[in-house]
Scaffold this motif. Structure first.
Motif, short mmCIF file in Angstrom:
data_model
loop_
_atom_site.label_atom_id
_atom_site.label_comp_id
_atom_site.label_asym_id
_atom_site.label_seq_id
_atom_site.Cartn_x
_atom_site.Cartn_y
_atom_site.Cartn_z
N THR A 126 40.31 29.36 70.44
CA THR A 126 41.13 29.71 71.59
C THR A 126 40.99 31.20 71.90
OG1 THR A 126 43.04 30.08 70.16
CG2 THR A 126 42.81 27.89 71.18
N ILE A 127 41.34 31.55 73.13
CA ILE A 127 41.46 32.94 73.55
C ILE A 127 42.88 33.12 74.06
CG2 ILE A 127 40.66 34.73 75.13
CD1 ILE A 127 37.96 33.34 75.22
N ILE A 128 43.56 34.16 73.58
CA ILE A 128 44.95 34.39 73.92
C ILE A 128 45.05 35.65 74.78
CG2 ILE A 128 47.28 34.78 73.02
CD1 ILE A 128 46.30 33.43 70.40
N THR A 269 52.44 34.99 76.24
CA THR A 269 50.98 35.00 76.32
C THR A 269 50.49 33.72 76.99
OG1 THR A 269 50.74 33.95 74.15
CG2 THR A 269 50.80 36.36 74.19
N TRP A 270 49.20 33.77 77.38
CA TRP A 270 48.53 32.60 77.95
C TRP A 270 47.37 32.23 77.05
CZ3 TRP A 270 50.63 30.15 82.09
CH2 TRP A 270 51.58 30.86 82.82
N LEU A 271 47.31 30.98 76.66
CA LEU A 271 46.31 30.50 75.72
C LEU A 271 45.32 29.60 76.43
CD1 LEU A 271 46.87 29.26 72.13
CD2 LEU A 271 45.79 27.70 73.76
N THR A 272 44.01 29.85 76.21
CA THR A 272 42.96 28.98 76.74
C THR A 272 42.14 28.45 75.59
OG1 THR A 272 41.33 30.76 76.99
CG2 THR A 272 42.83 30.40 78.83
N GLY A 301 39.63 24.13 78.01
CA GLY A 301 39.08 23.66 76.74
C GLY A 301 37.81 22.86 76.86
N ILE A 302 36.99 23.15 77.85
CA ILE A 302 35.71 22.44 77.99
C ILE A 302 34.68 23.18 77.15
CG2 ILE A 302 33.91 21.69 79.59
CD1 ILE A 302 36.04 21.46 81.74
N HIS A 303 34.48 22.71 75.93
CA HIS A 303 33.58 23.36 74.97
C HIS A 303 32.35 22.51 74.65
CE1 HIS A 303 36.41 26.59 73.11
NE2 HIS A 303 36.71 26.37 74.38
N GLU A 304 32.38 21.24 75.07
CA GLU A 304 31.27 20.32 74.83
C GLU A 304 31.01 19.52 76.10
OE1 GLU A 304 31.76 19.14 70.15
OE2 GLU A 304 32.99 18.06 71.61
#
Length: 666
Positions: A126-128, A269-272, A301-304
């Motif tokens: 994730t990125i916060i 915060t905003w989490l992606t 969350g499109i990682h694949e």
């Protein structure tokens, strides 16, 4: 484990996952971002820079994926989201990453400086974003300057518009209107970020008036940005008026609100990342059910590739990448494109070999001529090997020198073994090239694969052009000339193949699994081999036209060039012609291996694995084995060949499960 980050992107997966990502994590986030984006941004500005980017990844989307929605033509359904390049440093380069659109921003009228650093949690990928960090940008005027300096880009550009979080509805409207009026000429669509001002506290009349004034200000497509955790009542209250006022659709993006304690201070915060994916997908599905004709862009969350397919199946028209580009690498858009094409009904109903329009056959189909070219190269290489391992020089060599084989042995007993080592190395390279051309024709040209024809064209053009290096020494090699005359027509006839398929049909590879990650190392090793062979060929050719010998050559011969010149003034030109020919062949072989490695690595392409194996064996047996055969075993001289052989073996082992995977197991 948490690491500060700013979003490092931009190199192919085979180098990003294996080398650069671990290195980027050692740098400060600002340093990592500046290095990567500045590097590719600068490269794209120079002539040929975008060509190099495309060459490295071959990421241009297949034309079958192009679609027109809301009056905009998107080369593919995959795009990049706002926040990846807030300063628009590398937009021109990123547009060549196989994407169909890029959303810039967030953008505000005045700059908003970065206050707190982002945080990446590598465990859940994730990125916060701290609350205001998601708005950090250089301002509208800086963005406009960047866009105007880039000229026409390859994909549609959108902008995520925001205003000051404390703005009243009137101030917010005026700010958004100013942004729209300034960016209309450079952007194809706009998204209105609803996260940063208290639209819910406005009256329904104020919210509708806000939407009306923005809609009246532009004919460009407008989207309303909703966060994945937006409640259904809130989404209905926000989007229904927008839909009634003529907004084209919704962008589900921006992360989910995360009120947990961050380091030593409490902060909103905003989490992606992946934890947002299911919420995003459910919201997209709900939006599609309630507004079936709206235009929906899904993100989160499109990682694949599988994540993108899930989002599209939920009802999204397009998908947008953010954290996935950082974690999975810049090849993710290309892999999603492949998955979309491979899993579409239309793709599987078309046979890759039946719907092609082939030019009229000249005795044989073009791909057969390509196979004949490869077989001819293998036969020629085998004959050259036999000759070089026995008598070494041919009668016309003796006539050119005015000396017999016996006389050459008398003046220097190591002269013929030295020439044999050059000529056997050339023979092994010819066989290697022949294997590659045969396989490219049988498995590529035959089915109209564009990349196969391009590799054959580039490699073959270099190989046949190297013939002219022989002529530069005033020496005409009859055997080489006869082989070139016989094979050149087959090369030209092979190039008549109609090759318009950019992506061969294979079952989709949907996951970032172990085989894929392991194969990236194998791909890296073969890319290094291809670059090494090409560089070695160029160097050998240059040595051939300058000094002819390297120090270890002279040590083996136990003679200086001046001494050899006194033996026979035509002796050095004859050796130089051998070296030039070998160098040219090595460049041709290296380019073929390099391009195969860059463009051909896809799960289930077992022919590629066998091609690399069968092409590598004669090359290494000839290149290394001949040195032991003739007794030329200088360690430093052979070290690059030994390193290449180790990389070759490792590359084969690491890539085998991926390349040779059976279709039923994919």
């Amino acid at each position: 484990m948490k690491i500060k980050v700013r979003g490092e992107v931009s190199v192919p997966d085979w180098s990003y996952q294996t080398l650069f990502r671990p290195l980027f994590f050692l740098l400060s986030p600002e340093r990592a971002r500046d290095i990567t984006l500045s590097a590719i941004g600068t490269l794209a500005k120079y002539p040929g820079g975008t060509f190099i980017i495309e060459l490295m990844g071959h990421m241009k989307p297949p034309h079958e994926l192009s679609r027109s929605v809301a009056g905009i033509t998107f080369p593919t359904s995959v795009g990049l989201g706002a926040g990846l390049d807030p300063h628009a440093t590398a937009i021109k380069a990123l547009s060549r990453f196989g994407v169909g659109f890029i959303e810039l921003g967030p953008v505000t009228i005045d700059p908003i400086l970065s206050g707190k650093e982002l945080t990446r949690n590598t465990q859940d990928q994730t990125i916060i974003y701290p609350e205001m960090e998601g708005l950090a940008n250089p301002g509208m005027h800086s963005l406009l300057k960047q866009l105007r300096s880039m000229g026409t880009l390859a994909v549609p550009i959108g902008a995520r518009l925001a205003c000051r979080p404390d703005a009243t509805w009137r101030e917010a409207t005026d700010e958004i209107l100013s942004l729209v009026n300034s960016l209309t000429d450079t952007c194809s669509f706009f998204s209105i970020d609803t996260r940063w001002f208290s639209s819910i506290s406005w009256s329904e009349a104020e919210w509708r008036l806000h939407l009306q004034e923005i809609r009246a200000a532009t004919e460009s497509s407008l989207f309303l940005l909703l966060s994945p955790d937006c409640s259904k009542p809130e989404a209905m209250k926000l989007f229904q008026p927008a839909w009634e006022e003529g907004y084209e659709g919704v962008l589900v993006a921006g992360g989910i609100c995360n009120d947990r304690i961050l380091q030593d201070h409490a902060s909103r915060t905003w989490l992606t990342g992946p934890p947002t994916h299911e919420q995003s997908r459910r919201l997209v599905q709900w939006l599609r059910e309630h507004w079936p004709t709206s235009f929906i862009i899904g993100s989160g969350g499109i990682h694949e590739p599988a994540d993108a397919l899930h989002m599209l199946s939920a009802g999204a028209d397009l998908v947008q990448l953010h954290s996935g580009l950082v974690y999975s690498g810049p090849g993710l858009p290309k892999r999603i494109n492949e998955a979309i094409l491979q899993t579409s009904t239309e793709a599987h109903t078309d046979s890759p070999g039946l719907a092609l329009e082939h030019p009229k056959n000249l005795l044989f189909p073009a791909w057969i001529w390509g196979m004949i070219l490869g077989i001819g190269m293998m036969i020629g290489g085998t004959l050259a090997w036999i000759i070089a391992a026995t008598r070494v020089v041919l009668p016309y060599d003796e006539r050119f020198l005015g000396m017999s084989v016996t006389e050459l042995m008398v003046i220097n007993e190591r002269l013929l073994p030295f020439m044999s080592h050059d000529r056997i190395s050339l023979a092994g390279t010819m066989i290697s090239i022949g294997v590659i051309y045969y396989q490219l024709s049988r498995n590529g040209l035959r089915y109209g694969h564009h990349a196969a024809r391009k590799i054959l064209l580039i490699s073959g053009s270099i190989g046949f052009s190297s013939f002219f290096l022989f002529l530069g020494y005033g020496y005409f090699d009859y055997l080489h000339a006869i082989l070139a005359i016989l094979l050149l027509p087959t090369f030209l006839l092979a190039l008549r193949a109609s090759c318009h398929i950019h992506l061969p049909i294979l079952p989709a590879q949907l996951r970032n699994d172990r085989d894929w990650r392991q194969a990236l190392w194998g791909q890296l090793f073969f890319v290094i081999i291809g670059v090494g062979l090409t560089a070695a060929g160029i160097m050998i050719s240059l040595i051939g036209v300058t000094g002819v010998f390297v120090p270890s050559d002279l040590i083996f011969l136990c003679a200086a060039p001046e001494v050899l010149q006194t033996y026979n003034e035509r002796l050095i030109p004859l050796i130089a012609h051998d070296r030039a020919g070998f160098g040219g062949a090595l460049v041709s072989d290296g380019i073929a291996v390099l391009l195969l490695s860059l463009w051909g690595f896809r799960r289930g392409e077992s022919w590629l694995w066998w091609t690399l194996l069968l092409a590598g064996v004669p090359g290494f047996v000839a290149g290394i084995g001949v040195h032991f055969f003739v007794g030329y075993v200088d360690f430093i001289h052979l070290l690059p060949a030994f390193v290449a052989m180790v990389l070759f073996l490792l590359g084969l082992v690491l890539s085998r499960p991926y390349l040779t995977a059976r279709h039923s197991s994919i």
